[in-house]
Design an enzyme around this catalytic site. Structure first.
Site, PDB file in Angstrom:
ATOM      1  N   HIS A 171      61.104   2.814  62.024  1.00  0.00           N
ATOM      2  CA  HIS A 171      60.736   3.934  61.194  1.00  0.00           C
ATOM      3  C   HIS A 171      59.240   3.868  61.672  1.00  0.00           C
ATOM      4  O   HIS A 171      58.522   4.732  60.829  1.00  0.00           O
ATOM      5  CB  HIS A 171      60.766   3.433  59.639  1.00  0.00           C
ATOM      6  N   LYS A 173      55.735   5.137  63.462  1.00  0.00           N
ATOM      7  CA  LYS A 173      55.170   6.272  64.125  1.00  0.00           C
ATOM      8  C   LYS A 173      53.995   5.914  64.781  1.00  0.00           C
ATOM      9  O   LYS A 173      52.724   6.149  64.490  1.00  0.00           O
ATOM     10  CB  LYS A 173      54.792   7.500  63.196  1.00  0.00           C
ATOM     11  N   ASP A 178      46.036   4.331  76.557  1.00  0.00           N
ATOM     12  CA  ASP A 178      45.381   3.398  77.420  1.00  0.00           C
ATOM     13  C   ASP A 178      45.055   1.968  76.703  1.00  0.00           C
ATOM     14  O   ASP A 178      44.291   1.487  77.212  1.00  0.00           O
ATOM     15  CB  ASP A 178      44.211   4.114  77.604  1.00  0.00           C
ATOM     16  N   HIS A 348      55.023  13.334  51.698  1.00  0.00           N
ATOM     17  CA  HIS A 348      55.541  12.447  52.825  1.00  0.00           C
ATOM     18  C   HIS A 348      54.534  11.364  52.823  1.00  0.00           C
ATOM     19  O   HIS A 348      54.565  10.386  53.720  1.00  0.00           O
ATOM     20  CB  HIS A 348      55.846  13.003  53.923  1.00  0.00           C
ATOM     21  N   LYS A 350      51.961   8.018  52.608  1.00  0.00           N
ATOM     22  CA  LYS A 350      52.047   6.528  52.428  1.00  0.00           C
ATOM     23  C   LYS A 350      50.663   5.996  52.314  1.00  0.00           C
ATOM     24  O   LYS A 350      50.202   5.563  53.454  1.00  0.00           O
ATOM     25  CB  LYS A 350      53.025   5.860  53.354  1.00  0.00           C
ATOM     26  N   ASP A 355      40.588  -0.970  44.626  1.00  0.00           N
ATOM     27  CA  ASP A 355      39.481  -1.380  44.096  1.00  0.00           C
ATOM     28  C   ASP A 355      38.260  -0.562  44.999  1.00  0.00           C
ATOM     29  O   ASP A 355      37.183  -1.221  44.912  1.00  0.00           O
ATOM     30  CB  ASP A 355      39.161  -2.921  44.107  1.00  0.00           C
TER      31      ASP A 355
END
Length: 430
Positions: A171, A173, A178, A348, A350, A355
């Protein structure tokens, strides 16, 4: 004649039984955890702003906290894709892309053009796409990549000898250029991510660009799955050059996989929640916490920690996940969380900010699939100024959301309650 018919029926039943047993075995192999999982509450977690917290995280997750990094965040496809394509066009030695989703379309064409142009220029280009997540990728795209000199492979393609791995997907991405610049987040290579996150048919998402030593950690994460898929180890200065300082941020890149370190992602989230002393801001595209994680959040609120949670609103890509998520909202609201449902587009993101200091983002959702079943990759940034900026991003999303109250949650129709409960019964696989 009658005896022959009876024997044929018996053989048919035996074959049917053997097939059913085999299918049951495949299902069990896919859902049974490969490693012992976290089962108990964490004890004596230091505050996220303490040196002790960073020492523990730098040891427990397998990668240290590296200094000397620069991190930039990109919001939605209108910012993300140009930045990723510019990095690819600027590659001189290697480009490594690992993605769950690679769908045919206009965005796909731009990436094919950029990747093949670099490959023809002598840059070593590798693309690893999840077989299941990229089923909407036409064969002509794969052919164009390979014809252009790109090393393209599918992660866990369907074979008879790998049926026990069907449920384990990458999952991640990741884009690493380089060995010095890397991208990590939630965006797939698909037209659905174009735009500014304000239209119903486009997704609201973000991506991080890291320049510095943490990019080398992300290179290693990609290389692990490339090795597992092809048997080829990517070595040498094209992939692991000496990396100069990119900035002043302390960053930790870490990964999880059922094949090893499956607890890393959940452990990081649990450590962060238990280490919170004042506030937790969480954006979760798929918020389906298990009892251990839900308990940690409620315990934090009992300690006086303010919790804000942003989740999808009217637009979702999985009704079952939405239903299972809704089943847990009541416990959060009763404990004192403020919940917001993003309205303009499919949400979508995440992201977690603790704090006003620790920022966590990447590919991992807040659910059991990301915690235990998928291969995931996240980054943690330890910095007050960067956390303040990401809090502003969350505030902007909240301004485009509708707050959900406990009374509203309790008033949902009985049919919805039934679907929510039924979906929550299979939450371990969502």
């Amino acid at each position: 004649m009658a005896v022959t018919v009876r024997w044929r029926r018996r053989i048919l039943w035996l074959l049917t039984g053997a097939l059913a047993a085999g299918l049951a075995g495949i299902v069990l192999l896919n859902v049974w955890p490969h490693e012992k999982q976290l089962e108990h509450r964490l004890q004596h977690v230091s505050a996220v702003e303490s040196a002790q917290f960073r020492r523990e995280m730098g040891t427990l997750l397998g990668t240290g906290v590296s200094a000397g990094n620069a991190v930039a965040d990109y919001q939605n496809g209108e910012e993300i894709f140009p930045a990723m394509l510019a990095a690819i066009h600027g590659a001189r030695h290697s480009v490594n892309l690992e993605t769950y989703i690679y769908w045919s379309g206009e965005v796909s064409k731009k990436f094919v053009a950029a990747l093949t142009e670099r490959a023809r220029a002598g840059v070593r280009v590798h693309v690893l796409a999840d077989w299941l997540g990229s089923t909407r990728m036409k064969q002509e795209v794969v052919d164009a990549l390979r014809a252009g000199g790109v090393r393209f492979e599918y992660f866990h393609p369907l074979h008879w000898y790998s049926l026990d791995r069907i449920n384990n997907r990458t999952h991640r991405k990741l884009l690493v250029v380089d060995g010095k610049v890397a991208f990590n987040g939630g965006v797939g290579i698909a037209d659905a991510w174009e735009g500014n996150g304000l239209q119903p048919d486009h997704w609201r998402d973000m991506q991080f660009r890291v320049e510095g030593p943490a990019a080398a950690q992300m290179q290693a994460i990609f290389s692990q799955n490339w090795l597992a898929t092809t048997g080829e180890a990517l070595l040498g200065p094209d992939y692991y050059p000496e990396v100069p300082r990119g900035g002043d941020l302390s960053v930790q890149a870490f990964a999880s996989s059922p094949d090893g370190g499956s607890e890393n992602m959940q452990l990081m989230y649990l450590m962060a929640i238990n280490g919170a002393r004042r506030r937790i801001d969480l954006e979760a595209a798929y918020f389906v916490p298990d009892e251990l994680t839900l308990t940690a959040l409620r315990d934090a609120m009992r300690r006086g920690v303010r919790v804000r949670l942003v989740v999808p609103g009217p637009y979702v890509d999985s009704a079952m996940v939405r239903n299972a998520s809704q089943a847990s909202w009541g416990a959060m609201l009763q404990a004192g969380a403020r919940m917001y449902r993003y309205q303009p587009a499919l949400f979508h993101n995440k992201l977690m900010v603790i704090d006003g200091y620790l920022t966590i983002g990447g590919s991992a959702n807040f659910d059991n699939r990301s915690f235990r079943l998928n291969d995931e990759s996240n980054i943690a940034i330890y910095d007050h100024a960067f956390a303040a900026h990401m809090t502003e991003v969350i505030d902007s999303d909240i301004a485009r959301s509708r707050e959900l109250t406990l009374a509203q949650w309790r008033q949902r129709p009985w049919r919805r309650r039934v679907f929510d409960w039924l979906s929550s019964r299979v939450a371990d696989q969502l």
